[in-house]
Scaffold this active site. Structure first.
Site, mmCIF file in Angstrom:
data_model
loop_
_atom_site.group_PDB
_atom_site.id
_atom_site.type_symbol
_atom_site.label_atom_id
_atom_site.label_comp_id
_atom_site.label_asym_id
_atom_site.label_seq_id
_atom_site.Cartn_x
_atom_site.Cartn_y
_atom_site.Cartn_z
ATOM 1 N N LEU A 1 -5.356 21.776 -11.628
ATOM 2 C CA LEU A 1 -6.544 22.573 -11.911
ATOM 3 C C LEU A 1 -6.640 22.595 -13.431
ATOM 4 O O LEU A 1 -5.852 23.250 -14.110
ATOM 5 C CB LEU A 1 -6.359 23.974 -11.327
ATOM 6 C CG LEU A 1 -7.559 24.915 -11.266
ATOM 7 C CD1 LEU A 1 -8.666 24.331 -10.412
ATOM 8 C CD2 LEU A 1 -7.123 26.274 -10.727
ATOM 9 N N SER A 2 -7.586 21.847 -13.972
ATOM 10 C CA SER A 2 -7.615 21.582 -15.418
ATOM 11 C C SER A 2 -7.758 22.865 -16.220
ATOM 12 O O SER A 2 -8.307 23.862 -15.760
ATOM 13 C CB SER A 2 -8.760 20.632 -15.748
ATOM 14 O OG SER A 2 -8.617 19.411 -15.062
ATOM 15 N N CYS A 3 -7.268 22.813 -17.462
ATOM 16 C CA CYS A 3 -7.321 23.990 -18.327
ATOM 17 C C CYS A 3 -8.778 24.362 -18.611
ATOM 18 O O CYS A 3 -9.646 23.493 -18.766
ATOM 19 C CB CYS A 3 -6.541 23.766 -19.606
ATOM 20 S SG CYS A 3 -7.162 22.486 -20.688
#
Length: 388
Positions: free
Chosen positions: A90-92
């Site tokens: 879950l990308s930053c």
């Protein structure tokens, strides 16, 4: 747990303090509120404990799980580990927002996303463009199933937001042409299929290499795409594109150095200056640079990732003086990487030390190149061949 709003507000407040919410795309904050991160995180996440990735389960450690989901704006939440290495996340939040801003997305745009992952980015795209306007390609069938379920649970219909299983490198020609194309994984080569499936004047946003993401606009004749570097982004690479990169130790081996010399250059910019590091990435795309500090000062290790087996060490020799920059260089292999590093560094200084936002990229059917200052007249560096 009943404290999701507290976690969400905390992350949003930190984004506020840092100025991460883009003024030109106010819709993004509303989309983020409508698609909270925890709705797209699986029950098991993975945390790096300085030795290995260890599981963090929602049921047994809800606080730890929430801390992974809602870390600081620069923290990704690892959602899948394969052979000991992260393979999906879950990308930053900061980079997600920055890339969405770079996309210049409008309602009704037809969007192709490469790399569905958890489905969260597809939900953000659909909030703006409309559910039926988004097609997302995921190579992992299990991830695709989970993404469809989460999109449905979050109110974005898994039937209308199309999540399809396929190789993102080939795009999704059945839905072309697209107004916008966005990748959520890093590529060194921009697949020509992405350009060919984007309408003239359309926009492609993708992480490039290890350090930056670019936004390309397709030319009116459809024969090229060009645009500027937009910011720093570190994303996972496309699956199956390459095996694990060799480490310095593997390249270095046990053979003695073939050359030794001294260096008096201050190495701190090599660690601290993102603009220099980006310029070196452009000039020396296959050279990995690692830095670390000990009691003698800052040291650096260089090795090539192309398999020819060149390496260099830049070892600080402390003498107790605050201004001492004395360094011993050892090198071996077909290339002299420390010499190449200094030449590229000097060339960057001679160009008045441009920052990473001064760089851009042009993609054509038979290749791609990076340029600085001006796409037509500025210095350029031929990059790797584009994928077929």
């Amino acid at each position: 747990m009943d404290s999701w709003d507290e976690w969400r507000r905390g992350l949003a407040a930190e984004m506020d303090l840092r100025g991460d919410w883009p003024d030109r795309s106010p819709w993004i904050r509303s989309a983020v509120d409508a698609a909270p991160r925890h709705l797209f995180a699986p029950d098991r996440l993975w945390h790096w404990d300085d030795c290995a990735y260890v599981p963090v389960d929602r049921d047994s450690d809800p606080e730890g799980w929430a801390a992974e989901v809602y870390g600081n704006p620069d923290d990704a939440a690892v959602t899948q580990v394969t052979d000991g290495l992260p393979s999906s996340s879950l990308s930053c939040e900061a980079v997600v927002v920055d890339m969405l801003d770079s996309l210049l997305l409008e309602p009704g745009h037809r969007v192709l996303e490469l790399g569905t992952g958890t489905g969260r980015n597809a939900a953000l795209l659909a909030w703006r463009a409309g559910d039926e306007s988004v097609t997302s390609v995921e190579v992992d069938p299990d991830l695709a199933v989970g993404a469809r379920e989460r999109l449905g649970a979050a109110g974005r219909s898994g039937d209308r937001v199309r999540v399809v299983v396929g190789d993102g490198g080939t795009g999704w020609p059945a839905g072309a042409p697209y107004d916008r194309v966005m990748a959520t994984y890093a590529v060194d080569r921009i697949p020509w299929a992405w350009v060919a499936q984007t309408r003239p004047g359309g926009r492609i946003v993708t992480p490039w290499g290890r350090l930056g993401h670019v936004a390309l606009t397709v030319a009116e004749d459809g024969k090229s795409a060009t645009g500027w570097v937009q910011g720093l982004a570190q994303f996972m690479s496309a699956r199956g594109t390459a095996g694990p990169a060799r480490t310095f130790s593997q390249v270095r081996g046990t053979a003695p150095a073939e050359a030794e010399r001294s260096m008096t250059r201050n190495l701190e910019p090599l660690r601290d200056n993102a603009h220099l590091r980006f310029a070196l990435r452009v000039a020396l795309p296959d050279v990995r640079i690692t830095t670390a500090e000990d009691e003698d000062g800052l040291n650096a290790w260089l090795h090539d990732e192309g398999g020819v087996g060149s390496w260099a060490t830049l070892s600080a020799v402390g003498s107790g003086g605050d201004d001492d920059n004395s360094t011993v260089v050892h090198q071996a292999g077909p290339r002299r990487l420390a010499d190449e590093l200094e030449e590229a560094w000097d060339a960057w200084i001679a160009m008045a030390s441009p920052n990473l936002y001064d760089y851009g990229m042009t993609v054509e059917p038979d290749g791609q190149y990076v340029w600085c200052g001006d796409a037509a007249t500025g210095p350029r560096w031929q990059s790797v061949q584009t994928e077929e």
